[in-house]
Enzyme design. Structure first.
Site, PDB file in Angstrom:
ATOM      1  N   GLY A  63       1.988   2.381  10.683  1.00  0.00           N
ATOM      2  CA  GLY A  63       2.977   3.447  10.551  1.00  0.00           C
ATOM      3  C   GLY A  63       3.648   3.840  11.853  1.00  0.00           C
ATOM      4  O   GLY A  63       4.346   4.851  11.920  1.00  0.00           O
ATOM      5  N   GLU A  98      -5.903  -4.751  10.208  1.00  0.00           N
ATOM      6  CA  GLU A  98      -4.886  -3.728  10.458  1.00  0.00           C
ATOM      7  C   GLU A  98      -5.223  -2.978  11.746  1.00  0.00           C
ATOM      8  O   GLU A  98      -6.022  -2.027  11.713  1.00  0.00           O
ATOM      9  CB  GLU A  98      -4.840  -2.733   9.295  1.00  0.00           C
ATOM     10  CG  GLU A  98      -4.461  -3.347   7.971  1.00  0.00           C
ATOM     11  CD  GLU A  98      -3.834  -2.321   7.026  1.00  0.00           C
ATOM     12  OE1 GLU A  98      -2.735  -2.575   6.551  1.00  0.00           O
ATOM     13  OE2 GLU A  98      -4.446  -1.262   6.810  1.00  0.00           O
ATOM     14  N   HIS A 138      -9.712   1.441   4.284  1.00  0.00           N
ATOM     15  CA  HIS A 138      -8.475   1.610   5.055  1.00  0.00           C
ATOM     16  C   HIS A 138      -8.761   2.563   6.217  1.00  0.00           C
ATOM     17  O   HIS A 138      -9.536   3.504   6.085  1.00  0.00           O
ATOM     18  CB  HIS A 138      -7.370   2.177   4.150  1.00  0.00           C
ATOM     19  CG  HIS A 138      -6.036   2.157   4.817  1.00  0.00           C
ATOM     20  ND1 HIS A 138      -5.653   3.114   5.730  1.00  0.00           N
ATOM     21  CD2 HIS A 138      -5.015   1.264   4.766  1.00  0.00           C
ATOM     22  CE1 HIS A 138      -4.449   2.810   6.190  1.00  0.00           C
ATOM     23  NE2 HIS A 138      -4.030   1.695   5.613  1.00  0.00           N
ATOM     24  N   GLU A 152      -7.198   4.955   7.381  1.00  0.00           N
ATOM     25  CA  GLU A 152      -6.967   6.382   7.099  1.00  0.00           C
ATOM     26  C   GLU A 152      -8.164   6.980   6.375  1.00  0.00           C
ATOM     27  O   GLU A 152      -8.488   8.158   6.575  1.00  0.00           O
ATOM     28  CB  GLU A 152      -5.662   6.546   6.296  1.00  0.00           C
ATOM     29  CG  GLU A 152      -4.443   6.305   7.190  1.00  0.00           C
ATOM     30  CD  GLU A 152      -3.227   5.720   6.483  1.00  0.00           C
ATOM     31  OE1 GLU A 152      -3.146   5.771   5.247  1.00  0.00           O
ATOM     32  OE2 GLU A 152      -2.341   5.206   7.205  1.00  0.00           O
ATOM     33  N   GLY A 204       2.694  -1.089   4.255  1.00  0.00           N
ATOM     34  CA  GLY A 204       2.818   0.335   3.948  1.00  0.00           C
ATOM     35  C   GLY A 204       4.284   0.713   3.745  1.00  0.00           C
ATOM     36  O   GLY A 204       4.865   0.495   2.687  1.00  0.00           O
ATOM     37  N   GLY A 205       4.880   1.245   4.794  1.00  0.00           N
ATOM     38  CA  GLY A 205       6.250   1.777   4.704  1.00  0.00           C
ATOM     39  C   GLY A 205       7.249   0.835   4.060  1.00  0.00           C
ATOM     40  O   GLY A 205       8.042   1.245   3.194  1.00  0.00           O
ATOM     41  N   LYS A 261       0.224   4.242  -0.348  1.00  0.00           N
ATOM     42  CA  LYS A 261      -0.396   5.462   0.201  1.00  0.00           C
ATOM     43  C   LYS A 261      -0.062   6.645  -0.723  1.00  0.00           C
ATOM     44  O   LYS A 261       0.074   6.457  -1.927  1.00  0.00           O
ATOM     45  CB  LYS A 261       0.071   5.690   1.647  1.00  0.00           C
ATOM     46  CG  LYS A 261      -0.132   4.430   2.498  1.00  0.00           C
ATOM     47  CD  LYS A 261      -0.027   4.672   3.972  1.00  0.00           C
ATOM     48  CE  LYS A 261      -0.256   3.352   4.700  1.00  0.00           C
ATOM     49  NZ  LYS A 261      -0.343   3.511   6.149  1.00  0.00           N
ATOM     50  N   SER A 269       2.822  -2.058  10.336  1.00  0.00           N
ATOM     51  CA  SER A 269       4.258  -2.165  10.628  1.00  0.00           C
ATOM     52  C   SER A 269       4.822  -3.559  10.362  1.00  0.00           C
ATOM     53  O   SER A 269       5.745  -3.994  11.041  1.00  0.00           O
ATOM     54  CB  SER A 269       4.570  -1.706  12.057  1.00  0.00           C
ATOM     55  OG  SER A 269       4.201  -0.344  12.219  1.00  0.00           O
ATOM     56  N   ASN A 280       0.882  -1.170   0.000  1.00  0.00           N
ATOM     57  CA  ASN A 280       0.000   0.000   0.000  1.00  0.00           C
ATOM     58  C   ASN A 280       0.916   1.216   0.000  1.00  0.00           C
ATOM     59  O   ASN A 280       1.456   1.584   1.034  1.00  0.00           O
ATOM     60  CB  ASN A 280      -0.895  -0.021   1.253  1.00  0.00           C
ATOM     61  CG  ASN A 280      -1.716   1.248   1.384  1.00  0.00           C
ATOM     62  OD1 ASN A 280      -1.779   2.054   0.453  1.00  0.00           O
ATOM     63  ND2 ASN A 280      -2.339   1.435   2.548  1.00  0.00           N
TER      64      ASN A 280
HETATM   65  P1  PGA Z   1       2.481   0.334   7.599  1.00  0.00           P
HETATM   66  O1  PGA Z   1       1.070   0.568   6.875  1.00  0.00           O
HETATM   67  O2  PGA Z   1       3.018  -0.979   7.077  1.00  0.00           O
HETATM   68  O3  PGA Z   1       3.311   1.496   7.183  1.00  0.00           O
HETATM   69  O4  PGA Z   1       2.203   0.283   9.070  1.00  0.00           O
HETATM   70  C1  PGA Z   1       0.189  -0.492   6.619  1.00  0.00           C
HETATM   71  C2  PGA Z   1      -1.099   0.032   6.037  1.00  0.00           C
HETATM   72  O5  PGA Z   1      -1.556   1.104   6.457  1.00  0.00           O
HETATM   73  O6  PGA Z   1      -1.686  -0.600   5.152  1.00  0.00           O
END
Ligand code: PGA
Length: 249
Positions: free
Chosen positions: A172, A166, A95, A97, A232-233, A11, A211, A9
């Site tokens: 994050g 999640e 998601h 967010e 994500g990251g 983002k 994470s 992802n």
């Molecule tokens: P993250 O994000 O791996 O950076 O924690 C995961 C996500 O929001 O899908």
């Protein structure tokens, strides 16, 4: 036996140059005999670029959102049919967010999943509790309520979705749920799918997200009900993403 799925992802990250470099590095590092599915969910403006870069490769393309409407006066939204034209195979829906910053509700998320399924796009339905909800013992109640809306709206098509658990407090933040904590919630979701449809319980991939990284992926992915990751990251760094893909094989 469910195959695993590793979905990035991205983002709101990337550029034409960065995307090209990242995709080429991931493709170059992928093992031809890998069994896990791989996808990247990119910002919508880059879908055309990524369609060109990824068509015919082992990386599937995903969007980060989808409209529940077919077409019309919905400024700024993208329909399933439009996404389909750009080779989109997966769409993240709900998601945290988007639930948090864009007012998405359980019902609107369920309708987005429905629109995706109707167009042959696999929705990656995100569920997860906030820190306050976990601390007050509401984790199960929250994720079950979120998934129930999607099951209610989608009936027997539920076997075609992907679920991503999640925990919001892990996204994050560098705080990952332990494999046991994640597995416990995944088992709850699997049981809920089973109550809706035994086919769905067998088929639906339940991803963990929050994470997940090169260091912790293998232990998370070894749990019985963790069928992959929504990353994500760590999906923005080819070496890390490749390590996670390798851990899923
Ligand atoms: P993250 O994000 O791996 O950076 O924690 C995961 C996500 O929001 O899908």
């Amino acid at each position: 036996m469910r195959t695993k799925l590793i979905a990035g992802n991205w983002k709101m990250n990337g550029s034409l140059a960065d995307n090209e470099q990242l995709c080429k590095a991931i493709l170059a590092g992928m093992n031809a005999s890998q069994t896990a599915g791989v996808a990247v969910c990119a910002p919508a403006v880059y879908l055309s670029q990524l369609q060109n870069l990824l068509s015919g490769t082992a990386i599937a393309l995903g969007s980060q959102d989808i409209s529940s409407h077919e077409k019309g006066a919905f400024t700024g939204e993208l329909s399933a049919a439009m996404l389909k034209e750009f080779g989109v195979r997966y769409a993240i829906v709900g998601h945290s967010e988007r639930r948090q910053y864009h007012g998405e509700t359980d019902t609107s998320v369920a309708l987005k999943a429905k629109a995706a399924l109707a167009a042959g796009i696999t929705p990656i339905v995100c569920v997860g509790e906030s820190l306050a909800e976990r601390e007050s013992g509401k984790t199960e109640e929250v994720v079950k309520r979120q998934l129930a809306a999607v099951i209610h709206e989608n009936g027997h098509c539920i076997s075609e979705i992907v679920v991503a658990y999640e925990p919001v407090w892990a996204i994050g933040t560098g705080k990952t749920a332990t494999p046991e904590m994640a597995q416990a919630v995944h088992a709850v979701l699997r049981a809920q799918l089973h109550a809706a449809s035994s086919v769905a319980a067998e088929r639906v991939q339940i991803l963990y997200g929050g994470s997940m990284n090169a260091a912790n992926a293998a232990s998370l992915l070894s749990m019985a009900d963790i069928d992959g990751g929504l990353i994500g990251g760590a999906a923005l760094k080819a070496a890390d993403f490749l390590t996670i893909i390798a851990a899923a094989n």
